[in-house]
Design a protein around this motif. Structure first.
Motif, PDB file in Angstrom:
ATOM      1  N   SER A   1      -7.369  -1.072   1.622  1.00 51.49           N
ATOM      2  CA  SER A   1      -6.588  -0.103   0.863  1.00 51.49           C
ATOM      3  C   SER A   1      -7.208   0.039  -0.515  1.00 51.49           C
TER       4      SER A   1
ATOM      5  N   GLY B   1       0.804  -1.211   0.000  1.00 50.99           N
ATOM      6  CA  GLY B   1       0.000   0.000   0.000  1.00 50.99           C
ATOM      7  C   GLY B   1       0.841   1.266   0.000  1.00 50.99           C
ATOM      8  N   TYR B   2       0.184   2.380   0.309  1.00 45.48           N
ATOM      9  CA  TYR B   2       0.822   3.697   0.232  1.00 45.48           C
ATOM     10  C   TYR B   2       2.018   3.805   1.171  1.00 45.48           C
TER      11      TYR B   2
ATOM     12  N   TYR C   1     -12.893  -5.632   4.267  1.00 44.24           N
ATOM     13  CA  TYR C   1     -12.157  -4.478   4.775  1.00 44.24           C
ATOM     14  C   TYR C   1     -12.871  -3.861   5.975  1.00 44.24           C
TER      15      TYR C   1
ATOM     16  N   SER D   1      -2.195  -3.638  -3.240  1.00 43.57           N
ATOM     17  CA  SER D   1      -2.481  -4.048  -1.870  1.00 43.57           C
ATOM     18  C   SER D   1      -3.711  -4.945  -1.828  1.00 43.57           C
TER      19      SER D   1
ATOM     20  N   ASP E   1      -5.313   0.882  -2.964  1.00 43.54           N
ATOM     21  CA  ASP E   1      -4.224   0.546  -3.863  1.00 43.54           C
ATOM     22  C   ASP E   1      -4.512  -0.822  -4.476  1.00 43.54           C
TER      23      ASP E   1
END
Length: 285
Positions: free
Chosen positions: A168, A97-98, A197, A173, A170
Motif C-alpha cells: 500500500s 489502508g484505503y 510488497y 499501512s 498509505d
C-alpha cells in the motif's frame, strides 16, 4: 464522528410496542467480516472456513460475510440482509489502508438502517504474529521454544524471512507492515524479517524477489517467505513463487486468526456507542 442525537427523533418499535433499541440492546451486534474479494475461488472458501472457526469459538454469535469487491455477497448486500439492528464490521485486512479508511465508512454510511461500528484491521497484533509463525513452522521453519535467540530456534546466522504483503502507498499501512515485521522478528528470536510488497512497491519497501536478492547479498542465503495475506490469491501466489526456499501458506483459518477476529469484535463492542443512522465509528486500538 458521532452525530448529535435529537430528542424529537422517532423511536422504532416492533409489533409488541417494545422499542427497537431495547431489543437491540438485548442481543450482541452481528459480526460482519469484511473480506476484500478475489478472483481465486480458494479465497472465498478459505474465508468461509475461518468464519466457521469463529462460530465454533463463539456459539450463538451471528457471524456473516461481506466483500468489498469481486465476490458475493458484497458488503451492501450483507448489510441490507440484516434488516436493521446493529453490526460490527471486522475488516479481514492487515493494515490501515484505503479500504479501511474510506471504503468501509462509505459503505456503512450507505446503510443507515444498520447502526455500525468498524473494528480495527487485523494487524498489527501479537495474535497475527502467532498465525504467521504457525504457518512458517507448517512450511518447514524449525519450531522453537518461543521468543529467544535464533540459535534456540534452530536458526543460523544466514537465515532470514521476507514478510510478503500486498502493499500500500498509505504511510500508515506501510508502518503497520513494518511493525508486524519487527514483532515477527522478535517471535523468531531475532531472525531478520524484511517487509516486501507483491504490488505498490516503493524504494523503501521492495518487491519480494528484490528483498530476497538483497538479503542474499548481505549473506542471508536461507530465506523463507511469510505470507502476509488472509487468503490465497494472485499476490500470495506470486510471493510464494519468489521464495528461494520455505514459502508459508496464507494466514487463512489459523486458530489465532479466529481469536483475533473475536478480539477486534469485542474491542469494538466495548467502545463508544454506535452513531445514529449507521454512521460508523472506527475503533483503532
Amino acid at each position: 464522528m458521532q452525530r448529535t442525537r435529537h430528542s424529537a427523533r422517532p423511536v422504532r418499535t416492533g409489533t409488541s410496542g417494545t422499542p427497537a433499541a431495547s431489543r437491540d440492546a438485548a442481543q450482541p451486534p452481528v459480526l460482519v467480516a469484511v473480506a476484500h474479494g478475489s478472483r481465486d475461488p480458494q479465497a472465498v472458501r478459505t474465508v468461509v472456513r475461518l468464519l466457521d472457526r469463529v462460530r465454533e469459538m463463539r456459539p450463538g454469535l451471528d457471524v456473516r460475510l461481506g466483500h468489498i469487491e469481486l465476490n458475493e455477497p458484497l458488503l451492501p448486500q450483507t448489510l441490507a440482509g440484516l434488516g436493521g439492528g446493529s453490526a460490527v464490521l471486522v475488516p479481514l485486512l492487515l493494515g490501515r489502508g484505503y479500504h479501511v479508511k474510506h471504503d468501509l465508512p462509505s459503505l456503512a454510511a450507505a446503510a443507515p438502517e444498520v447502526r455500525t461500528r468498524i473494528a480495527a484491521p487485523l494487524g498489527p497484533h501479537p495474535l497475527l504474529v502467532e498465525a504467521l509463525y504457525g504457518r512458517l513452522v507448517e512450511a518447514g521453519w524449525p519450531a522453537g521454544p518461543g521468543p529467544g535467540t535464533g540459535e534456540e530456534q534452530g536458526q543460523g546466522r544466514g537465515d532470514a524471512v521476507v514478510l510478503a504483503s500486498a502493499g500500500s502507498r498509505d504511510p500508515e499501512s506501510a508502518a503497520d507492515t513494518r511493525r508486524t515485521a519487527r514483532l515477527l522478528s522478535e517471535r523468531l528470536g531475532g531472525v531478520p524479517v524484511v517487509p516486501a510488497y507483491a504490488s505498490a512497491a516503493t524504494p523503501a519497501t521492495p518487491t519480494v524477489s528484490v528483498a530476497v536478492r538483497a538479503l542474499a547479498a548481505r549473506g542471508y542465503h536461507r530465506t523463507a517467505v511469510a505470507s502476509y495475506f488472509t487468503a490465497p490469491g494472485r499476490f500470495a501466489t506470486a510471493a510464494a513463487e519468489a521464495a528461494p526456499g520455505i514459502a508459508a501458506a496464507p494466514l487463512g483459518d489459523h486458530p489465532a486468526m479466529a481469536r483475533l477476529l473475536l478480539h477486534r469484535y469485542d474491542h469494538a463492542c466495548a467502545g463508544a456507542a454506535p452513531a445514529d443512522g449507521g454512521t460508523p465509528l472506527l475503533a483503532t486500538a
